[in-house]
Design an enzyme around this catalytic site. Structure first.
Site, PDB file in Angstrom:
ATOM      1  CE  LYS A 239      41.202  32.729  23.974  1.00 53.32           C
ATOM      2  NZ  LYS A 239      40.353  33.903  24.091  1.00 53.32           N
TER       3      LYS A 239
ATOM      4  CD  GLU B 120      43.397  23.812  21.634  1.00 50.19           C
ATOM      5  OE1 GLU B 120      43.633  24.516  20.635  1.00 50.19           O
ATOM      6  OE2 GLU B 120      43.745  24.123  22.784  1.00 50.19           O
TER       7      GLU B 120
ATOM      8  CD  GLU C  98      47.176  32.025  28.770  1.00 43.45           C
ATOM      9  OE1 GLU C  98      46.716  30.868  28.720  1.00 43.45           O
ATOM     10  OE2 GLU C  98      46.744  32.892  29.547  1.00 43.45           O
TER      11      GLU C  98
ATOM     12  CD  GLU D  45      43.760  31.374  25.836  1.00 44.70           C
ATOM     13  OE1 GLU D  45      42.779  30.993  25.175  1.00 44.70           O
ATOM     14  OE2 GLU D  45      43.726  31.571  27.058  1.00 44.70           O
TER      15      GLU D  45
ATOM     16  CG  ASN E 248      44.603  35.448  27.821  1.00 42.42           C
ATOM     17  OD1 ASN E 248      43.525  35.185  27.305  1.00 42.42           O
ATOM     18  ND2 ASN E 248      45.278  34.566  28.536  1.00 42.42           N
TER      19      ASN E 248
ATOM     20  CG  PHE F 108      37.284  22.646  44.264  1.00 40.72           C
ATOM     21  CD1 PHE F 108      38.221  23.393  44.950  1.00 40.72           C
ATOM     22  CD2 PHE F 108      37.590  21.335  43.923  1.00 40.72           C
ATOM     23  CE1 PHE F 108      39.445  22.846  45.292  1.00 40.72           C
ATOM     24  CE2 PHE F 108      38.811  20.776  44.262  1.00 40.72           C
ATOM     25  CZ  PHE F 108      39.734  21.534  44.949  1.00 40.72           C
TER      26      PHE F 108
END
Length: 661
Positions: A116, A200, A275, A288, A290, A348
């Site tokens: 990245k 970032e 993305e 980024e 993928n 979750f």
């Protein structure tokens, strides 16, 4: 074309790749860990090879075991799916050295874009705007704090090799930065074998929109429209759709052009995704790339009619793309919901276990279901808790939403906690209908967490009427049994007191055929349905509106679910209600002195010691559940009396970890 390929993955993506391979006449080889010995992807393959113990580091992440499996079975190529080794350049190189084709981009492109930090530099050189941040690797928690302060809170702490929400944390202050750095680094190390971290700036009110690209070995690179993936939880996508309802034609074309430029700059071959983060003014920033097939690729397939897995296989076999950019057309609107074994009500937390009952909606022209499990299968503790990806296609976005709402209501799943009600609640929310979605949508819409038991008065009235009707039919059938003391059913009206959380309704039911008159608190609610005792779905109309309600029997009542709302009701005759009011109420045991595991998992670390004084909010332990590390903190001040678990222990849900004095 290949005659046999090995799929270096598990679950739904392995099954999905096999589906295309078999359609192309290609034999498939599955690999499996000890935990997946009886899994669906093993049963669906032409051959299956064991590759090691349950932990992914010893099986699905083992280069040697996978390469040996390919060699032993004569597989000419390997498809990595997503996750695991899909973006590991060493795996692609090792396969090449073994004479096996990697169905994906070249190792150099994987290394450049999978890093990245390096990818941001290359994107900048290619003319893409990047999110402000620190360009280098962060070496310690204290350096992370210094960098975060310089950038300005809030910040994103991210693993250089991360993906799927793992190795990612948002930090709003120094303490969250220290904790986030440690957790992100640990998750990245265990999931990707690479613990490098960068930081970032966190963009305000962002949307997450990505461009699907496809490149062949002849220099052709195309983009297949975009997907919006803004509905996220813990930085992991939950709902995706194509096309984005937010983009205009000009922005879409600009984003596509930049994605293609970046792919060409690195000589990209195969399917990949670029993305972007998009702000409210449609300014977009490179996030980024993928270098793999995305989880959400089905929505692109549905609106373009292009099978991305097939294209990846053909490109890897040396074929040229058979279509051009002008041939790509977007038709309709598609939505994908990720169905997980997790409990939305309890934050979750993952819910591994056996799928005791599973009756998903059937795939047709409107509904697509990608799954890796069948009824009776196990959701293991060791891997991602995904059960399936449910997709719908409509002529318009409203059509796709309507189809998804109906499909979610028709998805019957018992044995593990799941997020079906949560997904249905999002589909029913006015903000989603208006496409007012950002990456903060879930936190903003459910600030106190998800509560399926909260239903609107109109929904409550409908569900109460349904409960009264089905209970009347259950009582009627019971009355037909010979030898009972009670009088047989005489066809007269039945009166019920329907208890719901926080209230009670008086309901009159006039027994009849499919159409029944029901009065809730004196208000007529006509109900029509062919429901019979034993049916798990109540299909019919209530007050003129068509409904599909899931029905589960409970002591003296039922649990009813529809459209993201759940209502548990108790039905009694007036006399039974009088007697029930005289019954004593059992007091709940006081468990406040114990720290219990909120989910099944493994103890990563115990941070405190016996006798130690702790303050509210201080970290006590870290528990790993399905590759996500969870920090457990003290809810109050106190002293640690006893530690009941140790690093490496396997915990059951609610198992005691430590005890306070």
């Amino acid at each position: 074309m290949f005659s046999k390929i090995l799929i270096a993955n598990r679950g739904e993506i392995a099954v999905r790749i096999m589906r295309t391979a078999h359609r192309m006449g290609i034999k498939t080889v599955a690999v499996y860990s000890e935990a997946d010995r009886g899994a669906l992807h093993v049963r669906a393959a032409d051959e299956a090879v064991p590759i090691g113990p349950a932990p992914s580091a010893e099986s699905y992440l083992s280069l040697d075991a996978l390469i040996k499996a390919a060699a032993d079975t004569g597989a000419e190529a390997v498809h990595p799916g997503y996750g695991f080794l899909a973006e590991n350049p060493a795996f692609a190189r090792a396969l090449a050295e073994a004479g096996v084709v990697f169905i994906g981009p070249g190792p150099d492109a994987i290394a450049l874009m999978g890093d990245k930090i390096e990818s941001k530099r290359l994107a900048s050189e290619a003319g893409l705007a990047a999110i402000p941040g620190h360009p280098g690797v962060i070496a310690s928690a204290e350096e992370a704090v210094e960098v975060a302060r310089a950038i300005g809170y809030p910040v994103m702490i991210k693993a250089s090799a991360g993906g799927g929400g793992k190795g990612m944390r948002i930090a709003r202050d120094d303490e969250e930065t220290r904790d986030g750095y440690r957790l992100a680094r640990s998750e990245a190390r265990s999931s990707f074998g690479d613990d490098r971290i960068f930081i970032e700036k966190c963009i305000a009110e962002p949307r997450h929109i990505e461009i699907q690209v496809l490149g062949d070995g002849f220099g052709n690179v195309l983009y297949l429209g975009e997907r919006e993936c803004s509905i996220q939880r813990r930085h992991q996508k939950v709902i995706e759709e194509a096309p984005s309802p937010f983009l205009d034609a000009k922005t879409r074309e600009a984003m596509g052009a930049e994605a293609v430029a970046l792919a060409k700059a690195v000589g990209y071959v195969s399917a990949g995704t670029v993305e972007f983060i998009v702000d409210p003014d449609r300014n977009f920033y490179f996030l980024e790339m993928n270098t793999r097939l995305q989880v959400e690729h089905p929505v692109t397939e549905l609106v373009t009619g292009i099978d991305l897995v097939e294209q990846m296989i053909r490109i890897a076999a040396g074929e040229k793309l058979s279509f051009t950019q002008d041939d790509i057309a977007i038709s309709g609107h598609a939505i994908e919901c990720r169905v997980y074994a997790e409990d939305p009500v309890r934050g979750f937390v993952p819910s591994p276990g056996r799928l005791v009952r599973l009756r998903p909606p059937q795939s047709d022209g409107t509904v697509r279901l990608d799954t890796g499990v069948e009824e009776g299968d196990e959701i293991p503790i060791f891997y991602d808790p995904m059960i399936a990806k449910l997709c719908t296609l409509g002529e318009t976005r409203a059509d796709a939403i309507g189809a998804m709402r109906r499909a979610l209501d028709r998805y019957y799943l018992k044995g593990v906690d799941n997020n079906l009600g949560f997904l249905a609640a999002i589909m029913a929310h006015p903000r989603f209908a208006k496409a007012e979605t950002t990456t903060g949508f879930i936190d903003e819409v459910f600030p106190q967490g998800f509560a399926p038991d909260v239903a609107s008065p109109e929904t409550t009235r409908r569900l109460v009427a349904v409960a009264a009707l089905i209970h009347t039919r259950v009582v009627e059938r019971r009355s037909w049994i010979s030898g009972r003391i009670a009088e047989p059913a005489d066809g007269s009206a039945k009166e019920w007191l329907v208890g719901i959380p926080g209230g009670e309704h008086r309901v009159m039911v006039e027994p009849g055929g499919a159409f029944t008159e029901v009065a809730v608190d004196g208000r007529s609610v006509p109900v029509a349905s062919e429901w019979r005792p034993g049916d798990v779905f109540f299909d019919g109309t209530v007050d003129g509106e068509h409904v599909s309600v899931q029905v589960a029997r409970r002591m003296e009542g039922y649990s009813l679910s529809q459209g993201g709302a759940r209502l548990t009701v108790v039905l009694r005759s007036p006399r039974a209600a009088e007697l029930a009011a005289l019954m004593p109420v059992k007091a709940q045991a006081d468990m406040s002195r114990y720290l219990r595991s909120p989910m099944p998992g493994l103890v990563v670390s115990i941070i405190v010691e016996e006798g130690q004084e702790v303050k509210a909010g201080e970290p006590l332990a870290v528990v790993d559940a399905m590759k996500m590390e969870n920090m457990l903190r003290a809810e109050r001040d106190g002293r640690i009396a006893k530690i009941c678990a140790a690093k490496g222990d396997s915990l059951a849900q609610e198992q005691v970890i430590l005890e306070f004095e």
